[in-house]
Design a protein around this motif. Structure first.
Motif, PDB file in Angstrom:
ATOM      1  N   GLU A   1      -2.857   4.828 -10.927  1.00  0.00           N
ATOM      2  CA  GLU A   1      -4.082   5.118 -10.195  1.00  0.00           C
ATOM      3  C   GLU A   1      -5.143   4.036 -10.349  1.00  0.00           C
ATOM      4  OE1 GLU A   1      -5.428   8.956 -11.370  1.00  0.00           O
ATOM      5  OE2 GLU A   1      -3.659  10.001 -10.586  1.00  0.00           O
ATOM      6  N   ASN A   2      -5.291   3.488 -11.552  1.00  0.00           N
ATOM      7  CA  ASN A   2      -6.372   2.547 -11.822  1.00  0.00           C
ATOM      8  C   ASN A   2      -5.835   1.244 -12.408  1.00  0.00           C
ATOM      9  OD1 ASN A   2      -8.539   4.430 -11.175  1.00  0.00           O
ATOM     10  ND2 ASN A   2      -7.938   5.504 -13.048  1.00  0.00           N
ATOM     11  N   ARG A   3      -6.631   0.208 -12.278  1.00  0.00           N
ATOM     12  CA  ARG A   3      -6.253  -1.096 -12.806  1.00  0.00           C
ATOM     13  C   ARG A   3      -6.551  -1.152 -14.298  1.00  0.00           C
ATOM     14  NH1 ARG A   3      -8.107  -5.511  -8.126  1.00  0.00           N
ATOM     15  NH2 ARG A   3      -6.610  -4.799  -6.542  1.00  0.00           N
ATOM     16  N   VAL A   4      -5.652  -0.569 -15.076  1.00  0.00           N
ATOM     17  CA  VAL A   4      -5.798  -0.554 -16.533  1.00  0.00           C
ATOM     18  C   VAL A   4      -4.438  -0.774 -17.180  1.00  0.00           C
ATOM     19  CG1 VAL A   4      -7.816   0.965 -16.521  1.00  0.00           C
ATOM     20  CG2 VAL A   4      -5.537   1.957 -16.673  1.00  0.00           C
ATOM     21  N   ASP A   5      -4.466  -1.224 -18.440  1.00  0.00           N
ATOM     22  CA  ASP A   5      -3.273  -1.358 -19.278  1.00  0.00           C
ATOM     23  C   ASP A   5      -2.227  -2.267 -18.635  1.00  0.00           C
ATOM     24  OD1 ASP A   5      -4.574   0.367 -20.959  1.00  0.00           O
ATOM     25  OD2 ASP A   5      -3.390   2.124 -20.419  1.00  0.00           O
ATOM     26  N   LEU A   6      -2.492  -3.569 -18.701  1.00  0.00           N
ATOM     27  CA  LEU A   6      -1.583  -4.546 -18.094  1.00  0.00           C
ATOM     28  C   LEU A   6      -0.238  -4.504 -18.808  1.00  0.00           C
ATOM     29  CD1 LEU A   6      -1.548  -6.827 -15.909  1.00  0.00           C
ATOM     30  CD2 LEU A   6      -1.862  -8.422 -17.806  1.00  0.00           C
ATOM     31  N   GLY A   7       0.788  -4.040 -18.111  1.00  0.00           N
ATOM     32  CA  GLY A   7       2.099  -3.868 -18.709  1.00  0.00           C
ATOM     33  C   GLY A   7       3.033  -5.015 -18.392  1.00  0.00           C
ATOM     34  N   LEU A   8       4.003  -5.212 -19.272  1.00  0.00           N
ATOM     35  CA  LEU A   8       5.043  -6.212 -19.085  1.00  0.00           C
ATOM     36  C   LEU A   8       6.376  -5.489 -19.004  1.00  0.00           C
ATOM     37  CD1 LEU A   8       5.455  -9.383 -19.133  1.00  0.00           C
ATOM     38  CD2 LEU A   8       6.231  -9.039 -21.481  1.00  0.00           C
ATOM     39  N   TYR A   9       7.100  -5.697 -17.897  1.00  0.00           N
ATOM     40  CA  TYR A   9       8.356  -5.005 -17.647  1.00  0.00           C
ATOM     41  C   TYR A   9       9.501  -6.011 -17.659  1.00  0.00           C
ATOM     42  CZ  TYR A   9       5.268  -1.259 -16.081  1.00  0.00           C
ATOM     43  OH  TYR A   9       4.299  -0.285 -16.026  1.00  0.00           O
TER      44      TYR A   9
ATOM     45  N   THR B   1       0.836  -1.203   0.000  1.00  0.00           N
ATOM     46  CA  THR B   1       0.000   0.000   0.000  1.00  0.00           C
ATOM     47  C   THR B   1       0.871   1.253   0.000  1.00  0.00           C
ATOM     48  OG1 THR B   1      -0.117   0.039   2.426  1.00  0.00           O
ATOM     49  CG2 THR B   1      -1.840  -1.179   1.252  1.00  0.00           C
ATOM     50  N   LEU B   2       2.149   1.104  -0.339  1.00  0.00           N
ATOM     51  CA  LEU B   2       3.130   2.187  -0.196  1.00  0.00           C
ATOM     52  C   LEU B   2       3.304   3.015  -1.462  1.00  0.00           C
ATOM     53  CD1 LEU B   2       5.846   0.050   1.653  1.00  0.00           C
ATOM     54  CD2 LEU B   2       4.157   1.584   2.695  1.00  0.00           C
ATOM     55  N   GLY B   3       2.666   2.614  -2.550  1.00  0.00           N
ATOM     56  CA  GLY B   3       2.847   3.311  -3.811  1.00  0.00           C
ATOM     57  C   GLY B   3       3.921   2.698  -4.690  1.00  0.00           C
ATOM     58  N   TYR B   4       4.623   1.705  -4.189  1.00  0.00           N
ATOM     59  CA  TYR B   4       5.649   0.995  -4.952  1.00  0.00           C
ATOM     60  C   TYR B   4       5.691  -0.450  -4.481  1.00  0.00           C
ATOM     61  CZ  TYR B   4       8.277   1.961  -0.672  1.00  0.00           C
ATOM     62  OH  TYR B   4       8.665   2.051   0.646  1.00  0.00           O
ATOM     63  N   ARG B   5       6.295  -1.323  -5.293  1.00  0.00           N
ATOM     64  CA  ARG B   5       6.393  -2.739  -4.957  1.00  0.00           C
ATOM     65  C   ARG B   5       7.537  -2.980  -3.984  1.00  0.00           C
ATOM     66  NH1 ARG B   5       2.125  -5.759  -6.793  1.00  0.00           N
ATOM     67  NH2 ARG B   5       3.470  -7.579  -6.938  1.00  0.00           N
ATOM     68  N   THR B   6       7.377  -3.996  -3.141  1.00  0.00           N
ATOM     69  CA  THR B   6       8.501  -4.477  -2.341  1.00  0.00           C
ATOM     70  C   THR B   6       9.225  -5.562  -3.118  1.00  0.00           C
ATOM     71  OG1 THR B   6       7.635  -3.966  -0.137  1.00  0.00           O
ATOM     72  CG2 THR B   6       9.139  -5.821  -0.297  1.00  0.00           C
ATOM     73  N   GLU B   7      10.552  -5.408  -3.241  1.00  0.00           N
ATOM     74  CA  GLU B   7      11.401  -6.423  -3.871  1.00  0.00           C
ATOM     75  C   GLU B   7      12.461  -6.841  -2.857  1.00  0.00           C
ATOM     76  OE1 GLU B   7      12.381  -5.518  -8.214  1.00  0.00           O
ATOM     77  OE2 GLU B   7      12.048  -3.524  -7.355  1.00  0.00           O
TER      78      GLU B   7
ATOM     79  N   GLY C   1      -2.973   2.336  -7.354  1.00  0.00           N
ATOM     80  CA  GLY C   1      -4.029   2.654  -6.407  1.00  0.00           C
ATOM     81  C   GLY C   1      -3.724   2.104  -5.034  1.00  0.00           C
ATOM     82  N   ASN C   2      -4.649   1.297  -4.500  1.00  0.00           N
ATOM     83  CA  ASN C   2      -4.446   0.648  -3.205  1.00  0.00           C
ATOM     84  C   ASN C   2      -3.688  -0.666  -3.326  1.00  0.00           C
ATOM     85  OD1 ASN C   2      -5.811   2.644  -1.714  1.00  0.00           O
ATOM     86  ND2 ASN C   2      -7.794   1.728  -2.236  1.00  0.00           N
ATOM     87  N   GLY C   3      -3.172  -0.933  -4.503  1.00  0.00           N
ATOM     88  CA  GLY C   3      -2.385  -2.144  -4.704  1.00  0.00           C
ATOM     89  C   GLY C   3      -3.090  -3.135  -5.602  1.00  0.00           C
ATOM     90  N   CYS C   4      -2.295  -3.967  -6.262  1.00  0.00           N
ATOM     91  CA  CYS C   4      -2.825  -5.012  -7.129  1.00  0.00           C
ATOM     92  C   CYS C   4      -1.789  -6.121  -7.203  1.00  0.00           C
ATOM     93  CB  CYS C   4      -3.110  -4.468  -8.522  1.00  0.00           C
ATOM     94  SG  CYS C   4      -3.873  -5.675  -9.650  1.00  0.00           S
ATOM     95  N   GLN C   5      -2.241  -7.357  -7.327  1.00  0.00           N
ATOM     96  CA  GLN C   5      -1.340  -8.485  -7.514  1.00  0.00           C
ATOM     97  C   GLN C   5      -0.536  -8.302  -8.800  1.00  0.00           C
ATOM     98  OE1 GLN C   5      -1.705 -10.797 -10.127  1.00  0.00           O
ATOM     99  NE2 GLN C   5      -0.674 -12.660  -9.468  1.00  0.00           N
ATOM    100  N   GLY C   6       0.693  -8.780  -8.806  1.00  0.00           N
ATOM    101  CA  GLY C   6       1.532  -8.787  -9.996  1.00  0.00           C
ATOM    102  C   GLY C   6       2.214 -10.136 -10.140  1.00  0.00           C
ATOM    103  N   SER C   7       2.633 -10.462 -11.344  1.00  0.00           N
ATOM    104  CA  SER C   7       3.306 -11.739 -11.594  1.00  0.00           C
ATOM    105  C   SER C   7       4.754 -11.496 -11.963  1.00  0.00           C
ATOM    106  CB  SER C   7       2.611 -12.505 -12.716  1.00  0.00           C
ATOM    107  OG  SER C   7       3.220 -13.773 -12.926  1.00  0.00           O
ATOM    108  N   VAL C   8       5.644 -12.376 -11.506  1.00  0.00           N
ATOM    109  CA  VAL C   8       7.062 -12.265 -11.835  1.00  0.00           C
ATOM    110  C   VAL C   8       7.575 -13.621 -12.292  1.00  0.00           C
ATOM    111  CG1 VAL C   8       7.923 -12.716  -9.490  1.00  0.00           C
ATOM    112  CG2 VAL C   8       9.294 -11.354 -11.071  1.00  0.00           C
ATOM    113  N   LEU C   9       8.482 -13.587 -13.259  1.00  0.00           N
ATOM    114  CA  LEU C   9       8.986 -14.822 -13.870  1.00  0.00           C
ATOM    115  C   LEU C   9      10.439 -14.606 -14.268  1.00  0.00           C
ATOM    116  CD1 LEU C   9       8.230 -17.640 -15.228  1.00  0.00           C
ATOM    117  CD2 LEU C   9       7.830 -16.307 -17.310  1.00  0.00           C
ATOM    118  N   SER C  10      11.306 -15.567 -13.951  1.00  0.00           N
ATOM    119  CA  SER C  10      12.686 -15.510 -14.432  1.00  0.00           C
ATOM    120  C   SER C  10      12.825 -16.410 -15.653  1.00  0.00           C
ATOM    121  CB  SER C  10      13.668 -15.943 -13.343  1.00  0.00           C
ATOM    122  OG  SER C  10      13.433 -17.278 -12.938  1.00  0.00           O
ATOM    123  N   PHE C  11      13.709 -16.020 -16.571  1.00  0.00           N
ATOM    124  CA  PHE C  11      13.977 -16.855 -17.738  1.00  0.00           C
ATOM    125  C   PHE C  11      15.416 -16.631 -18.170  1.00  0.00           C
ATOM    126  CE2 PHE C  11      12.811 -12.836 -19.600  1.00  0.00           C
ATOM    127  CZ  PHE C  11      13.528 -12.732 -20.782  1.00  0.00           C
TER     128      PHE C  11
END
Length: 402
Positions: A330-338, A271-277, A300-310
């Motif tokens: 801000e909103n749950r839109v535009d699922l991005g791949l980083y 809920t901090l505005g950034y992911r914990t790694e 926003g208030n957070g959303c699940q994300g997926s991570v994968l190593s290759f």
């Protein structure tokens, strides 16, 4: 953990090739979480079984979008035909995983992991008493969930009865936890053979002398990620230590450096505005290093994300990380791949998405690599709302990004 506010209408991305609806919200189409007639599907998880060229897609079937109205886990099977066609043929109809349950409980958060030596697929999940909400567990400061799994030896055609690990694995530590869950999304088998199931648990972090109702609320509880792990092909399991910084729904990935040294990476919702790694140097027993500079934004208030190593093919092979998450802050839109080409350094994440997997409303997702350099994503998405359907998409990374 939902975010069920309707979004504005978006047009579909013209480049969404081979996108297939796997689970679709059933009529009536309404966004009221209290509507008892609305059958919904949430919380995708995906695994690929290379020996069978089979994708297994999992989700929760719910009476409504509300977490409290989850009922049973469901599965669909898809066969990858060949590299030339880039098509997956899905068996019609869904399979209710009726053995993946406990009496008077609802099954939630599917988390599959494949044990390669015994060729056993483990499907972890949590069972929560029917009608008991996450808020109720917070309010009473009492964990009511159960840590469970089922197994399959035939690529998901048949499943074992449920094994409840709660007493043997978590034991007395349950007294320190409020709600907990696994994943959601895939687990990991490391190079050593260790099986990893990512998880998180809430703990009371407010005034220890205060027991009033007003203090027993979400603001006085913090979630911390951890791993369940097994070194004997899933016969016995242990629980690792929690991170010491806020970290909720999470996934993990193994990073192998050019000397062959393995490090377990954790990427978690906050809920901090950034992911914990964070990094574990003992394969999930604890995560000693929290990474900065907090480059991955939260939504926003957070959303699940997926991570994968290759492995990027080179001499020696280099580990890259892929991460999917709504790209809007801000909103749950535009699922991005980083993409991160230096995964032990969080500053290596790309500033903008390497790809947008879905333009418009999108939320939880799960990534797998099914062939070297070929990937798949199972994602919540829609035109007007992110929970209209759970869809499957095959993709490759643009060559210029590698």
């Amino acid at each position: 953990m939902g975010n069920n506010i309707p979004s504005k209408s978006y047009s579909r991305c013209p480049n969404e090739i081979n996108k297939t609806t796997v689970f679709k919200q059933e009529e009536p189409q309404t966004w009221c979480c209290c509507c008892k007639k609305q059958v919904s599907y949430r919380i995708p998880a995906l695994v690929y079984l290379s020996d069978d060229r089979t994708f297994l897609a999992f989700a929760e079937k719910r009476k409504t979008l509300s977490d409290t109205n989850a009922e049973v886990l469901v599965m669909r099977r898809g066969t990858w035909k060949d590299a030339m066609s880039q098509e997956v043929e899905w068996v019609s109809g869904q399979q209710l995983l009726t053995s993946a349950c406990l009496p008077d409980h609802r099954s939630m958060n599917p988390c599959p992991v494949y044990e390669r030596e015994s060729k056993t697929l483990f499907l972890f999940f949590v069972c929560v008493p029917t009608g008991v909400s996450e808020y109720e567990q917070i309010r009473t400061n009492k964990c009511r969930g159960r840590l469970c799994y089922v197994t399959s030896k035939d690529a998901g055609k048949t499943w074992s009865h449920t094994t409840d690990l709660t007493a043997d694995v978590i034991g007395e530590e349950m007294k320190e936890w409020a709600p907990f869950a696994v994943g959601p999304g895939h687990g990991v088998q490391m190079k050593s053979g260790r099986l990893i199931i990512p998880a998180y648990a809430y703990r009371y972090t407010g005034n220890p002398n205060c027991t009033s109702f007003c203090c027993l609320s979400f603001c006085c509880f913090t979630s911390y990620a951890l791993a369940f792990y097994s070194d004997d092909r899933g016969i016995t399991w242990k629980v690792g230590n929690q991170l010491d910084v806020e970290s909720c729904e999470c996934q993990m990935a193994e990073i192998i450096d050019d000397k062959g040294v393995s490090t377990l990476y954790c990427n978690a919702r906050t809920t901090l505005g950034y992911r914990t790694e964070a990094l574990s140097y003992n394969s999930g027993q604890d995560f000693a290093t929290v990474l900065s500079p907090n480059k991955l934004i939260e939504t926003g208030n957070g959303c699940q994300g997926s991570v994968l190593s290759f492995l990027q093919q080179s001499d020696p092979p280099i580990t890259y990380l892929l991460y999917s998450h709504p790209s809007n802050p801000e909103n749950r839109v535009d699922l991005g791949l980083y993409l991160n080409k230096t995964p032990l350094d969080s500053s290596g994440w790309s500033d903008v998405p390497a790809m947008i997997l879905h333009h418009g409303p999108s939320a939880y997702a799960d990534l797998v690599e099914h062939e070297p350099g070929r990937f798949a994503c199972l994602m919540e998405c829609g035109i007007e709302h992110e929970n209209e359907e759970i869809a499957f998409l095959l993709f490759e990374l643009p060559a210029k990004k590698l």
